[in-house]
Design a protein around this motif. Structure first.
Motif, PDB file in Angstrom:
ATOM      1  N   LYS A   2       0.866  -1.397   0.214  1.00 13.29           N
ATOM      2  CA  LYS A   2      -0.080   0.008  -0.134  1.00 13.29           C
ATOM      3  C   LYS A   2       1.039   1.148   0.043  1.00 13.29           C
ATOM      4  O   LYS A   2       1.921   1.185   0.527  1.00 13.29           O
ATOM      5  CB  LYS A   2      -0.933  -0.158   1.303  1.00 13.29           C
ATOM      6  CG  LYS A   2      -2.119  -0.949   1.016  1.00 13.29           C
ATOM      7  CD  LYS A   2      -2.919  -0.846   2.231  1.00 13.29           C
ATOM      8  CE  LYS A   2      -4.067  -2.196   1.905  1.00 13.29           C
ATOM      9  NZ  LYS A   2      -5.285  -2.026   3.177  1.00 13.29           N
ATOM     10  N   ARG A   3       0.274   2.305  -0.456  1.00 12.47           N
ATOM     11  CA  ARG A   3       1.121   3.558  -0.823  1.00 12.47           C
ATOM     12  C   ARG A   3       0.483   4.574   0.292  1.00 12.47           C
ATOM     13  O   ARG A   3      -0.687   4.568   0.416  1.00 12.47           O
ATOM     14  CB  ARG A   3       0.820   4.258  -2.193  1.00 12.47           C
ATOM     15  CG  ARG A   3       1.302   3.037  -3.297  1.00 12.47           C
ATOM     16  CD  ARG A   3       1.126   3.722  -4.658  1.00 12.47           C
ATOM     17  NE  ARG A   3       1.887   4.855  -4.576  1.00 12.47           N
ATOM     18  CZ  ARG A   3       1.758   5.776  -5.698  1.00 12.47           C
ATOM     19  NH1 ARG A   3       0.777   5.488  -6.687  1.00 12.47           N
ATOM     20  NH2 ARG A   3       2.816   6.610  -6.074  1.00 12.47           N
ATOM     21  N   VAL A   4       1.664   5.369   0.650  1.00 17.06           N
ATOM     22  CA  VAL A   4       1.491   6.208   1.743  1.00 17.06           C
ATOM     23  C   VAL A   4       1.888   7.564   1.528  1.00 17.06           C
ATOM     24  O   VAL A   4       3.247   7.583   1.252  1.00 17.06           O
ATOM     25  CB  VAL A   4       1.601   5.610   3.102  1.00 17.06           C
ATOM     26  CG1 VAL A   4       1.429   7.004   4.268  1.00 17.06           C
ATOM     27  CG2 VAL A   4       0.801   4.599   3.607  1.00 17.06           C
ATOM     28  N   VAL A  27       6.290   5.009   0.701  1.00 16.66           N
ATOM     29  CA  VAL A  27       6.144   6.422   1.371  1.00 16.66           C
ATOM     30  C   VAL A  27       6.619   7.217   0.121  1.00 16.66           C
ATOM     31  O   VAL A  27       7.653   7.148  -0.583  1.00 16.66           O
ATOM     32  CB  VAL A  27       7.079   6.662   2.399  1.00 16.66           C
ATOM     33  CG1 VAL A  27       6.769   7.855   3.003  1.00 16.66           C
ATOM     34  CG2 VAL A  27       6.572   5.447   3.480  1.00 16.66           C
ATOM     35  N   LYS A 229      -9.917   5.987  -0.141  1.00 18.89           N
ATOM     36  CA  LYS A 229      -8.412   6.259  -0.510  1.00 18.89           C
ATOM     37  C   LYS A 229      -8.500   7.685  -0.283  1.00 18.89           C
ATOM     38  O   LYS A 229      -9.647   8.339   0.107  1.00 18.89           O
ATOM     39  CB  LYS A 229      -8.015   5.868  -1.561  1.00 18.89           C
ATOM     40  CG  LYS A 229      -7.833   4.305  -1.663  1.00 18.89           C
ATOM     41  CD  LYS A 229      -7.094   3.525  -2.689  1.00 18.89           C
ATOM     42  CE  LYS A 229      -7.069   2.108  -2.675  1.00 18.89           C
ATOM     43  NZ  LYS A 229      -6.250   1.488  -3.752  1.00 18.89           N
ATOM     44  N   PHE A 241      -3.551   7.550  -3.270  1.00 26.82           N
ATOM     45  CA  PHE A 241      -2.952   6.880  -2.098  1.00 26.82           C
ATOM     46  C   PHE A 241      -3.850   6.235  -1.215  1.00 26.82           C
ATOM     47  O   PHE A 241      -5.148   6.585  -0.868  1.00 26.82           O
ATOM     48  CB  PHE A 241      -2.153   7.970  -1.095  1.00 26.82           C
ATOM     49  CG  PHE A 241      -0.869   8.639  -1.884  1.00 26.82           C
ATOM     50  CD1 PHE A 241       0.372   7.979  -2.065  1.00 26.82           C
ATOM     51  CD2 PHE A 241      -1.140   9.689  -2.596  1.00 26.82           C
ATOM     52  CE1 PHE A 241       1.213   8.569  -2.602  1.00 26.82           C
ATOM     53  CE2 PHE A 241      -0.078  10.360  -3.144  1.00 26.82           C
ATOM     54  CZ  PHE A 241       1.141   9.716  -3.269  1.00 26.82           C
ATOM     55  N   ASP A 242      -3.446   5.166  -0.495  1.00 18.79           N
ATOM     56  CA  ASP A 242      -4.132   4.345   0.324  1.00 18.79           C
ATOM     57  C   ASP A 242      -4.205   5.099   1.807  1.00 18.79           C
ATOM     58  O   ASP A 242      -5.181   4.987   2.462  1.00 18.79           O
ATOM     59  CB  ASP A 242      -3.413   3.005   0.503  1.00 18.79           C
ATOM     60  CG  ASP A 242      -3.371   2.052  -0.384  1.00 18.79           C
ATOM     61  OD1 ASP A 242      -4.501   1.599  -1.054  1.00 18.79           O
ATOM     62  OD2 ASP A 242      -2.382   1.959  -1.160  1.00 18.79           O
ATOM     63  N   ALA A 243      -3.201   5.991   2.045  1.00 15.83           N
ATOM     64  CA  ALA A 243      -3.264   6.767   3.194  1.00 15.83           C
ATOM     65  C   ALA A 243      -2.523   7.984   2.948  1.00 15.83           C
ATOM     66  O   ALA A 243      -1.561   7.858   2.387  1.00 15.83           O
ATOM     67  CB  ALA A 243      -2.829   6.283   4.494  1.00 15.83           C
ATOM     68  N   GLY A 371      -8.045   6.214   6.196  1.00 15.16           N
ATOM     69  CA  GLY A 371      -6.602   6.435   5.477  1.00 15.16           C
ATOM     70  C   GLY A 371      -6.468   7.876   5.749  1.00 15.16           C
ATOM     71  O   GLY A 371      -5.250   8.368   5.119  1.00 15.16           O
ATOM     72  N   VAL A 397      -0.177   3.471  10.883  1.00 13.76           N
ATOM     73  CA  VAL A 397      -0.467   3.682   9.560  1.00 13.76           C
ATOM     74  C   VAL A 397       0.051   2.002   8.907  1.00 13.76           C
ATOM     75  O   VAL A 397      -0.566   1.506   8.150  1.00 13.76           O
ATOM     76  CB  VAL A 397       0.425   4.535   9.079  1.00 13.76           C
ATOM     77  CG1 VAL A 397       0.417   4.554   7.366  1.00 13.76           C
ATOM     78  CG2 VAL A 397      -0.071   5.980   9.185  1.00 13.76           C
ATOM     79  N   ALA A 401      -1.727  -0.632   6.640  1.00 18.77           N
ATOM     80  CA  ALA A 401      -1.151  -1.050   5.433  1.00 18.77           C
ATOM     81  C   ALA A 401      -1.175  -2.680   5.330  1.00 18.77           C
ATOM     82  O   ALA A 401      -1.223  -3.132   4.295  1.00 18.77           O
ATOM     83  CB  ALA A 401       0.161  -0.501   5.213  1.00 18.77           C
TER      84      ALA A 401
END
Length: 403
Positions: A2-4, A27, A229, A241-243, A371, A397, A401
């Motif tokens: 997952k992308r943050v 990140v 998201k 982004f996921d978060a 998120g 976070v 994820a």
């Protein structure tokens, strides 16, 4: 994976990105300046000060604010013209006064926890940030201030911090360069100092080595929730982004509002000067131990051999980056009074906006929407607390994820 997105490249944003990257999270760090640590994390007082954990929600703060309103050089300057933001902030500040003791203790505990992480990161990444472990000495010229500090010390002790009362003779043994007449002081040998800009820049470089995508010179133009998201728009570039973790200092309030949260950060301006100790006489006459003068609300830190940083004051004047001569002058006068043999011919002034929440505790953790996370509102203790709050929010976070 997952992308943050971490929004903000100051001390809180960079420590958050680093703590997430160490947990294997994908990140992206977004910062509007060309480099990390170019605003409030640029030239602060330098103190890593658990001994300065007392929150401001006390009647003494209100009395001083009212008493000093007519003084343009006051340590705490409250501009009288109202705004809804300022009025709402002070209403919440007053509402938090019953929590003064609890919040002071909680801040002390957080500050102590932060040390372990920050020191370990600096060692692991080989970051030279002029770290000096010589303690912090709080100085008092009058009995009333010294006796009030005794009560603060008892609160700090409940948070796990030990600081001891010292006589004027002991004060001069701790810091022989200090001139003037004093009633007494309090010394915390576990506190330390360092250059926040050097540390944050070094940790940002470590983030890049760990695979963090550092988007410098990128302005967040919009944030929107979308199917669980968060869409982050940087001009014409839009990414889902996921978060997101909002670590954007005084910009956090507007970002939070766009995502349905109320994070009432107010920009409290502080000033600093960096005195260049270019001659041997000034280097010998400048303090090596960090000081906090409670009456003037000023702190000093020795950064390496050739710099003395003096910082402080609090100005409630909205978003205003002006460096005013009448606010810088008391800092220079303090150096000349306490360290008369230091040459102040070469001095660099600076001003920054502390992101301060009314209860004086940072907002760390999730927002209302899925998120959305926060690590912001550290006020005058961002340098002291950031490593602890970064670890807290990164753990939350990272757990999300994995789901």
């Amino acid at each position: 994976m997952k992308r943050v997105a971490v929004l903000g490249g100051g001390i809180t944003g960079v420590t958050t990105a680093y703590a997430l990257a160490k947990r294997g999270v994908d990140v992206t760090l977004v910062e509007r300046h060309r480099y990390a640590a170019m605003e409030t994390s640029y030239a602060n007082g330098g103190q890593l000060s658990a001994s300065h954990a007392e929150v401001w929600n006390h009647k003494a703060t209100l009395w001083n604010a009212l008493k000093w309103m007519a003084r343009r050089d006051a340590p705490l300057l409250l501009h009288p013209w109202p705004s809804w933001h300022k009025l709402s902030w002070f209403a919440q500040f007053l509402a938090a006064m019953p929590d003064y003791e609890r919040n002071t203790i909680a801040t002390a505990r957080m500050a102590i926890a932060a040390r372990e992480h920050l020191f370990a990161w600096a060692q692991e990444e080989d970051i030279d940030f002029d770290h000096r472990r010589a303690g912090i000495l709080h100085i008092y010229r009058e009995r009333a201030g010294f006796e009030r500090a005794a009560g603060v010390s008892r609160l700090l002790a409940r948070g796990g911090l030990q600081r001891r009362a010292v006589t004027p003779q002991e004060m001069r043994a701790i810091e022989p360069a200090l001139a003037g007449d004093f009633y007494g002081g309090y010394y915390t040998d576990s506190d330390s100092t360092g250059d926040i800009h050097k540390f944050t820049s070094g940790l940002a470089a470590a983030c890049a080595r760990l695979g963090v995508a550092c988007r410098y010179g990128a302005h967040v133009t919009a944030l929107a929730r979308e199917h669980g998201k968060v869409r982050v728009s940087l001009g014409e570039d839009s990414t889902l982004f996921d978060a997101v973790v909002i670590c954007a200092g005084t910009a956090s309030r507007a970002m939070a509002a766009s995502l349905g949260d109320h994070v009432n950060v107010y920009p409290v301006k502080g000033y600093s000067i960096t005195v260049q100790l270019d001659d041997a006489g000034s280097r010998a006459a400048a303090p090596c131990v960090s000081l906090l003068d409670d009456a003037t609300k000023l702190v000093s830190s020795r950064l390496g051999e050739d710099r003395l940083r003096v910082a402080g004051t609090a100005e409630f004047n909205g978003v205003n980056h002006d460096i005013r001569a009448d606010r810088i002058r008391p800092l220079l006068a303090w150096v000349e009074q306490c360290f008369p043999d230091v040459n102040t011919r070469k001095v660099i002034p600076w001003a920054g906006l502390r992101p301060m929440l009314p209860a004086m505790l940072p907002k760390v953790g999730p927002g209302k929407a899925q998120g959305v996370y926060y690590n912001t509102g550290h006020g005058h203790l961002g340098w002291t607390l950031a490593a602890a709050t970064a670890e807290l929010v990164a753990a939350q976070v990272a757990a999300m994820a994995k789901d």
